[in-house]
Design a protein around this motif. Structure first.
Motif, short mmCIF file in Angstrom:
data_model
loop_
_atom_site.label_atom_id
_atom_site.label_comp_id
_atom_site.label_asym_id
_atom_site.label_seq_id
_atom_site.Cartn_x
_atom_site.Cartn_y
_atom_site.Cartn_z
N ASP A 4 -0.82 30.80 15.82
CA ASP A 4 -1.42 31.90 16.57
C ASP A 4 -0.38 32.76 17.28
N GLY A 5 0.88 32.54 16.99
CA GLY A 5 1.93 33.40 17.51
C GLY A 5 2.57 32.93 18.78
N ASP A 6 2.03 31.89 19.40
CA ASP A 6 2.62 31.36 20.63
C ASP A 6 3.83 30.50 20.29
N THR A 7 4.80 30.52 21.17
CA THR A 7 5.89 29.56 21.05
C THR A 7 5.49 28.29 21.79
N ILE A 8 6.15 27.19 21.47
CA ILE A 8 5.89 25.94 22.18
C ILE A 8 6.18 26.14 23.67
N ALA A 9 7.23 26.88 24.00
CA ALA A 9 7.58 27.11 25.40
C ALA A 9 6.45 27.82 26.14
N ARG A 11 3.27 27.72 25.35
CA ARG A 11 2.16 26.77 25.51
C ARG A 11 2.43 25.82 26.67
N LYS A 12 3.67 25.35 26.78
CA LYS A 12 4.01 24.43 27.86
C LYS A 12 3.90 25.12 29.22
N MET A 13 4.27 26.40 29.29
CA MET A 13 4.17 27.15 30.53
C MET A 13 2.71 27.26 30.98
N ASP A 37 6.79 15.38 26.84
CA ASP A 37 6.16 16.25 25.85
C ASP A 37 4.93 15.56 25.27
N ARG A 38 3.75 16.04 25.63
CA ARG A 38 2.51 15.44 25.11
C ARG A 38 2.44 15.51 23.59
N GLY A 39 3.13 16.49 23.03
CA GLY A 39 3.15 16.63 21.58
C GLY A 39 3.71 15.42 20.86
N ALA A 40 4.56 14.64 21.54
CA ALA A 40 5.13 13.45 20.92
C ALA A 40 4.09 12.34 20.75
N PHE A 41 2.97 12.45 21.47
CA PHE A 41 1.96 11.40 21.48
C PHE A 41 0.69 11.77 20.72
N VAL A 42 0.62 13.00 20.22
CA VAL A 42 -0.57 13.47 19.50
C VAL A 42 -0.19 13.72 18.05
N GLU A 48 -1.87 20.23 16.86
CA GLU A 48 -1.87 21.62 17.30
C GLU A 48 -2.50 21.79 18.68
N ARG A 49 -3.28 20.78 19.11
CA ARG A 49 -3.99 20.89 20.39
C ARG A 49 -3.32 20.08 21.50
N ALA A 50 -2.09 19.67 21.26
CA ALA A 50 -1.41 18.78 22.20
C ALA A 50 -1.27 19.38 23.60
N TYR A 51 -1.19 20.71 23.70
CA TYR A 51 -0.95 21.33 25.00
C TYR A 51 -2.22 21.90 25.62
#
Length: 217
Positions: A4-9, A11-13, A37-42, A48-51
């Protein structure tokens, strides 16, 4: 970039902003949530919904709690740097990883061997050497390692479990969801005093049930 064009940064913000907007004000807790990083656990379909601030399914019919609830429970514990913390219900390992940013030592226990094994793999990957994970019946705690400064229960009991309360130091804090598992439960903060226990209701929550015994996997 994500689809969707977002960066991980980005999303984290937004993730951290959402925590603040839900009443998480402790700077140490916010820093811990930012570091892990919640992404490491999902994994899999839900990666894609980790954040997102939502609970997500994991293996063994369990869930990874929504981040604002993880942060709220962590904030309620008021963990000090020298504390020894017991977590009952390892699940994905995400909550233990957050606790490990704040405490000297975290002991976590789960009745599902698979979840403990997978969480240990992530702990090693993230170099979280102050977490010790056990497979066992968490409703009985870890008497061989007791007493604990803080206890966190990530599954709902009908009442604060007696064996866990007995493993709490005087002055220690336990946070536990209490109530019938088919209804909304109440998150309770328990403080052990010289004379007994003090109880404070924090908010309504919904958790999987605290089940006695070992699971088949």
């Amino acid at each position: 970039m994500t689809e969707d064009g977002d960066t991980i940064a980005e999303r984290k913000m937004r993730f951290l902003y959402a925590l603040r907007s839900r009443g998480i004000t402790d700077g140490r807790v916010l820093t811990a949530m930012e570091r892990v990083d919640r992404g490491a656990f999902v994994k899999g379909l839900f990666a894609e919904r980790a954040y997102e601030d939502t609970p997500l399914p994991i293996a063994c019919g369990q869930t990874i709690s929504q981040p604002s609830v993880v942060a709220l429970m962590t904030q309620a514990l008021s963990i000090q740097p020298r504390d020894r913390v017991l977590e009952v219900g390892t699940g994905s390992g995400y909550q233990a990883a957050v606790l490990a940013q704040l405490a000297r030592r975290v002991y976590t226990i789960d009745r599902h061997r698979r979840l403990v094994r997978e969480a240990e793999d992530i702990f090693r990957l993230l170099d979280l050497s102050n977490i010790t994970a056990f497979t066992g019946d968490g409703s009985h705690g870890l008497p061989d390692q007791a007493p604990f400064d803080r206890i966190l229960v990530t599954a709902a009991a009908e009442d604060p479990p007696g064996p866990l309360m007995a493993q709490l130091k005087v002055g220690g804090v336990m946070v536990v969801p209490v109530g019938q598992t088919d209804t909304v439960q109440t998150l309770i903060k328990v403080v052990r005093t010289d004379d007994g226990f003090e109880y404070e209701e924090l908010r309504s929550v919904r958790f999987v049930p605290l089940v006695e015994g070992m699971a088949s996997e």
